[in-house]
Enzyme design. Structure first.
Site, short mmCIF file in Angstrom:
data_model
loop_
_atom_site.label_atom_id
_atom_site.label_comp_id
_atom_site.label_asym_id
_atom_site.label_seq_id
_atom_site.Cartn_x
_atom_site.Cartn_y
_atom_site.Cartn_z
N CYS A 3 -10.50 -0.77 3.71
CA CYS A 3 -10.23 -0.86 4.61
C CYS A 3 -9.60 0.22 5.29
CB CYS A 3 -8.85 -2.07 4.65
SG CYS A 3 -9.80 -3.89 4.33
N ARG A 62 0.78 -1.12 0.11
CA ARG A 62 -0.05 0.09 -0.06
C ARG A 62 0.91 1.20 -0.02
NH1 ARG A 62 -2.97 -3.81 -0.75
NH2 ARG A 62 -5.23 -4.06 0.15
P1 FAD Z 1 -7.72 8.92 -4.03
O1 FAD Z 1 -8.55 8.07 -2.82
O2 FAD Z 1 -8.75 9.91 -4.61
O3 FAD Z 1 -6.39 9.24 -3.29
C1 FAD Z 1 -5.74 8.38 -2.72
C2 FAD Z 1 -4.13 8.96 -2.92
O4 FAD Z 1 -3.52 8.89 -4.29
C3 FAD Z 1 -4.14 10.54 -2.39
O5 FAD Z 1 -2.77 10.57 -1.81
C4 FAD Z 1 -4.03 11.29 -3.72
O6 FAD Z 1 -3.26 12.37 -3.77
C5 FAD Z 1 -3.22 10.13 -4.71
N1 FAD Z 1 -3.43 10.18 -5.93
C6 FAD Z 1 -4.81 10.17 -6.80
N2 FAD Z 1 -4.46 10.27 -8.04
C7 FAD Z 1 -3.22 10.38 -8.22
C8 FAD Z 1 -2.40 10.70 -9.34
N3 FAD Z 1 -2.95 10.77 -10.59
N4 FAD Z 1 -1.14 11.01 -9.11
C9 FAD Z 1 -0.72 11.03 -7.92
N5 FAD Z 1 -1.37 10.77 -6.81
C10 FAD Z 1 -2.58 10.45 -6.93
N6 FAD Z 1 -7.55 -0.56 -1.68
C11 FAD Z 1 -6.70 -1.78 -2.04
O7 FAD Z 1 -5.57 -1.53 -2.15
N7 FAD Z 1 -7.19 -3.13 -2.16
C12 FAD Z 1 -8.64 -3.28 -2.08
O8 FAD Z 1 -8.84 -4.25 -2.09
C13 FAD Z 1 -9.43 -2.15 -1.75
N8 FAD Z 1 -11.04 -2.15 -1.71
C14 FAD Z 1 -11.57 -1.20 -1.66
C15 FAD Z 1 -12.97 -1.37 -1.70
C16 FAD Z 1 -13.86 -0.38 -1.55
C17 FAD Z 1 -15.40 -0.47 -1.59
C18 FAD Z 1 -13.19 1.04 -1.51
C19 FAD Z 1 -14.18 2.20 -1.11
C20 FAD Z 1 -11.92 1.30 -1.24
C21 FAD Z 1 -11.23 -0.03 -1.57
N9 FAD Z 1 -9.55 0.07 -1.47
C22 FAD Z 1 -8.75 -0.78 -1.75
C23 FAD Z 1 -9.05 1.64 -1.17
C24 FAD Z 1 -8.88 2.65 -2.50
O9 FAD Z 1 -9.73 2.06 -3.56
C25 FAD Z 1 -7.57 2.60 -2.97
O10 FAD Z 1 -6.61 2.96 -1.83
C26 FAD Z 1 -7.13 3.21 -4.29
O11 FAD Z 1 -5.82 3.07 -4.62
C27 FAD Z 1 -7.35 4.87 -4.03
O12 FAD Z 1 -7.44 5.45 -5.37
P2 FAD Z 1 -8.28 6.69 -5.65
O13 FAD Z 1 -8.16 6.91 -7.28
O14 FAD Z 1 -9.62 6.51 -5.20
O15 FAD Z 1 -7.29 7.71 -4.98
N1 EPU Z 2 -11.68 -11.28 9.86
C1 EPU Z 2 -12.28 -11.26 11.05
N2 EPU Z 2 -13.32 -10.52 11.15
C2 EPU Z 2 -13.87 -9.41 10.30
C3 EPU Z 2 -13.18 -9.51 9.26
C4 EPU Z 2 -11.86 -10.22 9.09
O1 EPU Z 2 -12.09 -12.13 11.93
O2 EPU Z 2 -14.55 -8.71 10.53
C5 EPU Z 2 -10.71 -12.22 9.50
C6 EPU Z 2 -10.81 -13.15 8.37
O3 EPU Z 2 -11.75 -14.30 8.69
C7 EPU Z 2 -9.52 -13.39 7.92
C8 EPU Z 2 -8.71 -12.19 8.38
O4 EPU Z 2 -9.41 -11.50 8.97
O5 EPU Z 2 -9.06 -14.39 8.60
C9 EPU Z 2 -8.41 -11.42 6.86
O6 EPU Z 2 -9.74 -10.92 6.44
P1 EPU Z 2 -10.08 -10.86 4.74
O7 EPU Z 2 -9.68 -12.25 4.26
O8 EPU Z 2 -11.36 -10.08 4.69
O9 EPU Z 2 -8.90 -9.95 4.45
P2 EPU Z 2 -8.17 -8.52 4.97
O10 EPU Z 2 -6.59 -8.88 5.11
O11 EPU Z 2 -9.14 -8.05 5.69
C10 EPU Z 2 -7.04 -7.72 2.53
C11 EPU Z 2 -7.13 -6.17 2.15
C12 EPU Z 2 -8.30 -5.87 1.55
C13 EPU Z 2 -8.49 -6.77 0.16
C14 EPU Z 2 -8.66 -8.17 0.85
C15 EPU Z 2 -8.83 -9.14 -0.40
C16 EPU Z 2 -5.88 -4.94 3.71
C17 EPU Z 2 -5.73 -4.01 4.64
N3 EPU Z 2 -6.87 -5.35 3.45
O12 EPU Z 2 -8.34 -7.61 3.54
O13 EPU Z 2 -7.99 -4.51 0.87
O14 EPU Z 2 -9.72 -6.40 -0.55
O15 EPU Z 2 -7.46 -8.39 1.68
O16 EPU Z 2 -7.61 -9.74 -0.96
O17 EPU Z 2 -4.63 -5.18 3.22
C18 EPU Z 2 -7.97 -2.12 1.39
O18 EPU Z 2 -6.90 -2.08 1.22
O19 EPU Z 2 -8.85 -1.17 1.41
C19 EPU Z 2 -8.79 -3.50 1.14
C20 EPU Z 2 -10.13 -3.43 1.34
#
Ligand code: FAD
Ligand code: EPU
Length: 269
Positions: free
Chosen positions: A196, A149
């Site tokens: 997250c 991240r």
């Molecule tokens: P923003 O939230 O708009 O900005 C985030 C950062 O990036 C800020 O510092 C901003 O200045 C910078 N930024 C944006 N655009 C640019 C650019 N063009 N150049 C330089 N910097 C820039 N994240 C995960 O990693 N894995 C997941 O599985 C995941 N699941 C998600 C699920 C949901 C439902 C939601 C709402 C979010 C999830 N996220 C997840 C978090 C998020 O989508 C990521 O962190 C994503 O990379 C943010 O991108 P954004 O374009 O929305 O950036």
């Molecule tokens: N768990 C619980 N209780 C909960 C949620 C999770 O006990 O309420 C336990 C699950 O049972 C599992 C462990 O925690 O053993 C991990 O949970 P999960 O598999 O849902 O994955 P995560 O580590 O919580 C990560 C990323 C997500 C990404 C998923 C899928 C981070 C912080 N989160 O979630 O990324 O979508 O894996 O690969 O790295 C994000 O970064 O915003 C994000 C959503």
């Protein structure tokens, strides 16, 4: 280029955030003028907690030329990552499957090195173009440096476009990889969130720790810890940044977790 006053709650997935001056940039030639005063870059607003009072800096959002792209060449940083995940699958190109379900712009995904346990965007990049201090740079991902991240992009750099490194693969292989990523997201809530809230500590999961500490369903005003996944803080409708921040602080008072979101502006003076 278009400059207007907006409420950032309309530009963030948490639906929280006050006023700002939005600089919508359509072409790379406009970046020098847009960056001539302090600025922040807004992607799809899916990883942000923005103050109710808004932010004083300009907020730059990529539009126009930055939304265009082609998987065989360059892809604009303002375009939405989910569109490319689907397009790659349609064309039988593998590499973006781990990113299924991440509601990011391409630029925001690169800045955050967005990913899942199946892989992150850095693994799928051939080249990144960014604007920094008046110049455009092109770098291989190894030159930038990526971690969990996080990216080694210079402070203030604006990702303008990327080239993906994708490989041809049978469609059913791509489909089954996407199904696995989708399955791993099953317990993630559909409500408004910023994904997250906390980074996972080494060898553990923040969601598990927050769940175990009894926070599921814990509320401050209209902000709540999701009942489905404890590492998601959700806006039940009408939550303020201050409420979300107090919830974050309550969790951190019990657990030593690092916030994943970027916080814009002053939230709890
Ligand atoms: P923003 O939230 O708009 O900005 C985030 C950062 O990036 C800020 O510092 C901003 O200045 C910078 N930024 C944006 N655009 C640019 C650019 N063009 N150049 C330089 N910097 C820039 N994240 C995960 O990693 N894995 C997941 O599985 C995941 N699941 C998600 C699920 C949901 C439902 C939601 C709402 C979010 C999830 N996220 C997840 C978090 C998020 O989508 C990521 O962190 C994503 O990379 C943010 O991108 P954004 O374009 O929305 O950036
Ligand atoms: N768990 C619980 N209780 C909960 C949620 C999770 O006990 O309420 C336990 C699950 O049972 C599992 C462990 O925690 O053993 C991990 O949970 P999960 O598999 O849902 O994955 P995560 O580590 O919580 C990560 C990323 C997500 C990404 C998923 C899928 C981070 C912080 N989160 O979630 O990324 O979508 O894996 O690969 O790295 C994000 O970064 O915003 C994000 C959503």
């Amino acid at each position: 280029m278009e400059v207007k006053r907006v409420l950032l709650r309309d530009y963030t997935t948490l639906a929280v955030g006050g006023p700002a001056e939005l600089w919508q940039v359509d072409h790379p030639d406009e970046l020098p003028e847009a960056t001539a005063a302090p600025y922040r870059v807004l992607g799809n607003g899916s990883n942000l907690l923005v103050s109710d009072a808004g932010v004083s800096e300009r907020v730059i959002k990529l539009a126009g030329r930055f939304l265009e792209g082609d998987l065989a060449g360059w892809v604009g940083a303002g375009s939405l990552l989910p569109l490319w995940v689907q397009e790659a699958a349609r064309q039988g190109l593998s590499g973006l499957e781990p990113l299924l379900g991440i509601p990011a712009s391409v630029g925001g995904a690169v800045r955050m090195n967005a990913g899942t346990r199946f892989g992150s965007i850095a693994d799928a990049l051939a080249e990144v173009e960014y604007f920094h201090q008046g110049r455009l740079f092109r770098k291989a991902p190894e030159e930038i440096g990526f971690g969990y991240r996080q990216s080694g992009l210079p402070q203030g750099a604006i990702v303008t476009r990327v080239r993906f490194d994708l490989k041809r693969a049978p469609r059913e292989v791509i489909a089954s990889r996407m199904a696995a990523v989708d399955a791993a997201r099953k317990r993630q809530p559909k409500r408004k969130s910023a994904g997250c809230a906390f980074k996972n500590p080494d060898h553990d999961a923040a969601g598990r720790l927050i769940d175990q500490a009894g926070f599921k369903g814990f509320r401050v005003g209209r902000a709540a810890v999701s009942e489905e996944h404890a590492n998601f803080i959700v806006n039940l409708g009408g939550a303020t940044a201050r409420e979300i921040w107090r919830l974050v602080q309550a969790i951190r008072a019990k657990l030593p977790l690092e916030l994943e979101w970027e916080v814009w502006g002053v939230i709890d003076p």
